[in-house]
Scaffold this active site. Structure first.
Site, PDB file in Angstrom:
ATOM      1  N   GLY A 174       0.643  -1.334   0.055  1.00  0.00           N
ATOM      2  CA  GLY A 174       0.040   0.016  -0.065  1.00  0.00           C
ATOM      3  C   GLY A 174       0.841   1.275   0.046  1.00  0.00           C
ATOM      4  CD  GLU A 231      -1.455  -1.277  -3.648  1.00  0.00           C
ATOM      5  OE1 GLU A 231      -1.357  -1.424  -2.469  1.00  0.00           O
ATOM      6  OE2 GLU A 231      -2.402  -1.844  -4.292  1.00  0.00           O
ATOM      7  CD  GLU A 281       0.845  -5.799  -1.996  1.00  0.00           C
ATOM      8  OE1 GLU A 281       1.730  -6.198  -2.739  1.00  0.00           O
ATOM      9  OE2 GLU A 281       0.338  -4.625  -1.930  1.00  0.00           O
TER      10      GLU A 281
HETATM   11  N1  T1G Z   1       2.123  -4.507   8.800  1.00  0.00           N
HETATM   12  C1  T1G Z   1       2.383  -4.469   9.965  1.00  0.00           C
HETATM   13  N2  T1G Z   1       3.652  -4.887  10.777  1.00  0.00           N
HETATM   14  C2  T1G Z   1       4.753  -4.575   9.869  1.00  0.00           C
HETATM   15  C3  T1G Z   1       4.725  -4.413   8.320  1.00  0.00           C
HETATM   16  C4  T1G Z   1       3.448  -4.414   7.905  1.00  0.00           C
HETATM   17  N3  T1G Z   1       3.161  -4.125   6.684  1.00  0.00           N
HETATM   18  N4  T1G Z   1       5.749  -4.793   8.059  1.00  0.00           N
HETATM   19  C5  T1G Z   1       6.544  -4.575   9.084  1.00  0.00           C
HETATM   20  N5  T1G Z   1       6.244  -4.840  10.313  1.00  0.00           N
HETATM   21  C6  T1G Z   1       6.601  -4.942  11.638  1.00  0.00           C
HETATM   22  C7  T1G Z   1       7.122  -6.215  11.750  1.00  0.00           C
HETATM   23  O1  T1G Z   1       6.129  -7.174  12.109  1.00  0.00           O
HETATM   24  C8  T1G Z   1       7.979  -5.812  12.812  1.00  0.00           C
HETATM   25  O2  T1G Z   1       7.127  -5.843  14.152  1.00  0.00           O
HETATM   26  C9  T1G Z   1       8.682  -4.490  12.619  1.00  0.00           C
HETATM   27  O3  T1G Z   1       7.524  -3.864  11.723  1.00  0.00           O
HETATM   28  C10 T1G Z   1       9.772  -4.536  11.661  1.00  0.00           C
HETATM   29  O4  T1G Z   1       9.785  -5.278  10.631  1.00  0.00           O
HETATM   30  C11 T1G Z   1      -3.286  -2.991   0.596  1.00  0.00           C
HETATM   31  C12 T1G Z   1      -2.684  -5.336   1.259  1.00  0.00           C
HETATM   32  C13 T1G Z   1       9.491  -3.140   5.631  1.00  0.00           C
HETATM   33  C14 T1G Z   1      11.439  -4.286   4.832  1.00  0.00           C
HETATM   34  O5  T1G Z   1       4.448  -7.048   3.064  1.00  0.00           O
HETATM   35  O6  T1G Z   1       9.177  -6.295   4.232  1.00  0.00           O
HETATM   36  O7  T1G Z   1       0.078  -3.248   1.601  1.00  0.00           O
HETATM   37  O8  T1G Z   1       8.591  -7.598  15.427  1.00  0.00           O
HETATM   38  O9  T1G Z   1      11.546  -7.188  11.318  1.00  0.00           O
HETATM   39  O10 T1G Z   1      13.967  -6.367   8.608  1.00  0.00           O
HETATM   40  O11 T1G Z   1      -2.120  -3.457  -1.250  1.00  0.00           O
HETATM   41  O12 T1G Z   1       9.331  -5.308   7.611  1.00  0.00           O
HETATM   42  O13 T1G Z   1       9.233  -4.995  15.704  1.00  0.00           O
HETATM   43  O14 T1G Z   1       6.981  -5.957  16.586  1.00  0.00           O
HETATM   44  O15 T1G Z   1      10.646  -7.021   8.914  1.00  0.00           O
HETATM   45  O16 T1G Z   1      13.930  -3.795   8.783  1.00  0.00           O
HETATM   46  C15 T1G Z   1       2.583  -5.217   2.219  1.00  0.00           C
HETATM   47  C16 T1G Z   1       6.300  -6.199   4.742  1.00  0.00           C
HETATM   48  C17 T1G Z   1       1.362  -5.381   3.266  1.00  0.00           C
HETATM   49  C18 T1G Z   1       6.138  -5.432   3.557  1.00  0.00           C
HETATM   50  C19 T1G Z   1      11.610  -3.642   7.115  1.00  0.00           C
HETATM   51  N6  T1G Z   1       3.756  -5.009   2.882  1.00  0.00           N
HETATM   52  N7  T1G Z   1       7.351  -5.503   5.762  1.00  0.00           N
HETATM   53  O17 T1G Z   1      12.104  -5.002   7.092  1.00  0.00           O
HETATM   54  O18 T1G Z   1      12.004  -5.203   9.826  1.00  0.00           O
HETATM   55  S1  T1G Z   1       0.010  -5.849   2.443  1.00  0.00           S
HETATM   56  C20 T1G Z   1       4.685  -5.938   3.235  1.00  0.00           C
HETATM   57  C21 T1G Z   1       8.964  -6.057   5.155  1.00  0.00           C
HETATM   58  C22 T1G Z   1      -0.591  -4.523   1.522  1.00  0.00           C
HETATM   59  C23 T1G Z   1      -2.063  -3.359   0.122  1.00  0.00           C
HETATM   60  C24 T1G Z   1      -1.513  -4.638   0.708  1.00  0.00           C
HETATM   61  C25 T1G Z   1       9.791  -5.302   6.487  1.00  0.00           C
HETATM   62  C26 T1G Z   1      10.729  -4.023   5.754  1.00  0.00           C
HETATM   63  P1  T1G Z   1       8.030  -5.942  15.549  1.00  0.00           P
HETATM   64  P2  T1G Z   1      11.204  -6.103  10.312  1.00  0.00           P
HETATM   65  P3  T1G Z   1      12.918  -5.009   8.509  1.00  0.00           P
END
Ligand code: T1G
Length: 700
Positions: A103, A106, A126
């Site tokens: 997002g 997006e 995603e």
């Molecule tokens: N939602 C909630 N929490 C998230 C999060 C997310 N999208 N991304 C990271 N966290 C939390 C994670 O659980 C951890 O929490 C902390 O942030 C650090 O994360 C509508 C439907 C950005 C590259 O799939 O790839 O958008 O353990 O250990 O190694 O179309 O986080 O500290 O409590 O991974 O520095 C799509 C997922 C969502 C990206 C950073 N986005 N995140 O990496 O830290 S769906 C993703 C990552 C969406 C739309 C759709 C990585 C990072 P805590 P981390 P990092």
């Protein structure tokens, strides 16, 4: 709590997203942001809007936690924010730092311009959560970079570096560092030309006629796994991109939203979101508190065999110089060749330059002089799997390595505490169990000895992250987590073969479920002699297994390495790695079965799968109550990352919840196995493993 800050800069409204740690676009943040965008739109003093992120990042996308909550009619999501931007006639600019994912990207695609820092990675990952980009990504990205590139990016869920993103046309500008980011965005905000992607026609890709587009996109369905084999989200994502060609923009957005909702409620997506969070739980170890990890500036590896070389390459690739000790000149020469070959391969693949490869190669120093390890921060032994040999190594190391240095064993089954007992640094002794090939396999089991200190453990976990490994804690028990479970899995497979089910059929059932290979092919790959050694060392673990393995070892059928094991292998078939059914082995199983009075019987594919997977679940329950594994999610991660359990089933313990723990328990009893008391107690409460709280289980 406020997630948004605004500031006006010379007619430009700068809107800062501030939701630490990664500015996830939660329902709460979106609820605050929609009226702010609408207010900017109505304010005649505002000529343009810039979105920028606090906390050193733009946004990691929608908050994954939100997908498990049912929105109410009042809920605002990132889609509502984007719709408000879409309705506005102002110029919008996204100022991106570090990450714009899901997002987050997006939101920036709804803007007219996008500028990013050079270290930025953008992406629509995603699909890794069993979802599709649900806030316009499937409709805007194909209009921006062509459907072919857009599909490729979304189906792989791969993040794209800033320079490549600019090349593709996703970014308008890249700035060296965050210092110049806002200024660059403010400059772009002065533009008057509106560049909304939604108003563009979809192109397939450079120079490919639009007429061919829908046909070519529909071919994508053939390139992804079947819906029930992990391709569930991919097919719906392709459907959404097809809608971009066939429907007006607003209709395509509506189609995307419906497909997204279907996926958000699907079992594979729940499973993949569990994996996402379970992986991020791993390093949260009770009792570690604020133990400060030591910095690892230099490493040592004892043994230049396959494991030792792979571990050395892993350190080099993480930028940590490493000395590899081996007295055997041939082994050292072979290791040198392997390292050289490995890095040249990366150069051929364009993943690094010659000079980077040369530098990496130089950071691995081969020697036979233990004294070179005196200043090493961590030394890992990867010598022959014999306790005596390992003890000799550690006695020697204990007298040479600086007192604060950590000593580690890469052993896969031997007792960490017994090894530590020959040293004067039991608090600095730990198991670091890599999986072969160590420089490729992501899993690392960190094994805590009874005297391992919190600081040593914290150092091991930080090192795991530096080495880009998925590190899981295990206590010091035979086989740790993964191997202990695989013994039961292999035993269940052997028992099925003794009941007259062919190894080929058993492997096919496992592969249909989603394993990359079945239990017999896996046994052939890891080596029958390896299983034989372990069965001899631990008859208690091997209990109930018949002598088929002994017979295979006598016949020198050790698996792929001897071109024959449970299956035969032929160089002209699949480069000698394709399993070929061998009637001689089926006869061998029948012969063993007769000796043990086991009668052949009809077994359904369902039962085959249950006996393979429920054996893992039952053992996993034992490991939890014995405190070997910390959480059910840890076991899921071990088995997905180390043994190929299909991630869209969430891992063995998640899968137990999916099929019902009571059902698993009833089957375990029906198969005549000893059910784990924890499995029984959860079944009796009709509970789930996911509901287990750490306190209920953990001998921290
Ligand atoms: N939602 C909630 N929490 C998230 C999060 C997310 N999208 N991304 C990271 N966290 C939390 C994670 O659980 C951890 O929490 C902390 O942030 C650090 O994360 C509508 C439907 C950005 C590259 O799939 O790839 O958008 O353990 O250990 O190694 O179309 O986080 O500290 O409590 O991974 O520095 C799509 C997922 C969502 C990206 C950073 N986005 N995140 O990496 O830290 S769906 C993703 C990552 C969406 C739309 C759709 C990585 C990072 P805590 P981390 P990092």
């Amino acid at each position: 709590m406020s997630f948004i800050r605004t500031e006006d800069r010379d007619g430009v409204r700068v809107i800062t997203l501030d939701n630490p740690p990664v500015n996830s676009l939660s329902f709460a943040l979106s609820g605050e942001l929609v009226p702010i965008v609408e207010a900017a739109d109505k304010d005649d003093g505002v000529k343009a809007v810039v979105f920028i992120g606090a906390n050193g990042i733009f946004s990691a996308g929608a908050d994954v936690n939100d997908f498990s909550t049912e929105p109410t009619p009042e809920t605002r999501t990132i889609r509502d924010v984007i719709a408000a931007v879409e309705r506005s006639n102002k110029i919008y600019v996204a100022a991106i730092q570090k990450n714009a994912l899901g997002g987050g990207l997006e939101l920036s695609l709804a803007c007219d311009y996008r500028v990013a820092t050079a270290d930025t990675k953008v992406g629509l990952p995603e699909i890794k959560l069993g979802l599709l980009p649900g806030a316009g990504g499937t409709q805007r990205l194909p209009r921006l970079i062509g459907a072919q590139d857009a599909l490729d990016m979304m189906l792989k869920g791969k993040n794209v570096k800033a320079a490549d993103a600019k090349e593709k046309g996703i970014l308008d500008e890249v700035v060296e560092s965050a210092d110049g980011l806002l200024d660059a965005a403010l400059k772009l905000a002065k533009n008057t030309e509106k560049r909304r992607i939604s108003r563009r026609k979809v192109e397939l890709g450079k120079g490919i006629t639009a007429q061919a587009a829908p046909f070519i996109v529909s071919q994508a369905h053939k390139m992804v796994p079947a819906e029930d084999a992990g391709g569930f989200a991919a097919h719906k994502l392709i459907d959404a991109v097809e809608a971009a060609f066939e429907l007006p923009f607003e209709f395509g957005i509506a189609r995307e939203a419906r497909l997204f909702e279907e996926l958000a409620r699907s079992a594979p997506s729940f499973a993949l979101r569990h994996v996402f969070f379970a992986e991020r739980e791993l390093a949260k170890i009770p009792g570690l508190g604020d133990a400060k990890p030591l910095e690892v500036k230099k490493a040592g590896v004892i043994g230049a065999g396959t494991m030792g070389t792979g571990i050395a390459i892993t350190f080099a690739q993480a930028g940590i110089p490493v000395a590899v000790i081996d007295s055997n000149a041939d082994a050292v020469e072979k290791a040198r060749q392997t390292v050289f070959g490995m890095f040249m391969y990366q150069v051929q693949k364009g993943r690094m330059t010659q000079e980077e490869a040369w530098k990496l190669g130089q950071s691995i120093h081969f020697t036979d002089d233990y004294n070179e390890l005196a200043d090493a921060d961590v030394v890992i032994e990867a010598v022959f799997e014999s306790m005596d040999v390992k003890k000799q190594v550690f006695e020697k190391l204990d007298g040479i390595v600086k007192p604060e240095g950590i000593l580690a064993s890469n052993t896969s089954t031997l007792d960490i505490d017994e090894m530590a007992s020959v040293t004067k640094r039991r608090d600095k002794f730990v198991g670091l169990h890599f999986f072969v090939p160590a420089n490729i396999m992501p899993l690392l089991e960190i094994v805590r000895g009874k005297d391992t200190s919190a600081q040593t453990l914290a150092t091991a976990f930080k090192l795991g992250k530096t080495l880009r490994k998925t590190a899981v804690l295990s206590t010091n028990a035979f086989g740790f987590i993964g191997n202990r479970m695989v013994f039961d899995y292999a035993k269940a497979a052997g028992a099925l073969a003794e009941e007259g089910i062919s190894p080929m059929r058993i492997d096919r059932v496992a592969k249909t479920f989603g394993f990359p290979m079945g239990p017999f092919a896996m046994g052939d790959l890891s080596g029958i002699d390896v299983a034989w050694h372990i069965a001899k060392a631990r008859p208690d673990v091997a209990k109930g297994r018949t002598d088929v393995i002994d017979r295979l070892v006598e016949m020198k059928r050790l698996g792929q390495k001897t071109m024959a094991g449970y299956f035969r292998y032929d160089k002209s078939v699949g480069k000698g790695r394709e399993p070929i059914a061998d009637p001689e082995i089926e006869a061998l199983f029948a012969d063993e079965a007769k000796k043990h009075g086991i009668a052949p019987r009809e077994v359904s594919d369902d039962e085959i799968l249950q006996r393979l997977v429920f054996a893992l679940i039952n053992r996993g329950a034992y490991l939890l109550e014995e405190g070997v594994a910390l959480r059910p999610g840890d076991i899921d991660i071990v088995y997905i990352f180390g043994y190929g359990f299909p991630p869209h089933h969430g891992g063995p313990m998640w899968y137990a919840d999916e099929v019902g723990v009571k059902h698993v328990y009833d089957k375990v009893v029906e198969f005549g196995w000893e059910p784990a008391p924890l499995l029984k107690s959860i079944a009796e409460k009709n509970g789930t493993f996911a509901a287990l709280k750490q306190g209920e289980l953990i001998n921290a």
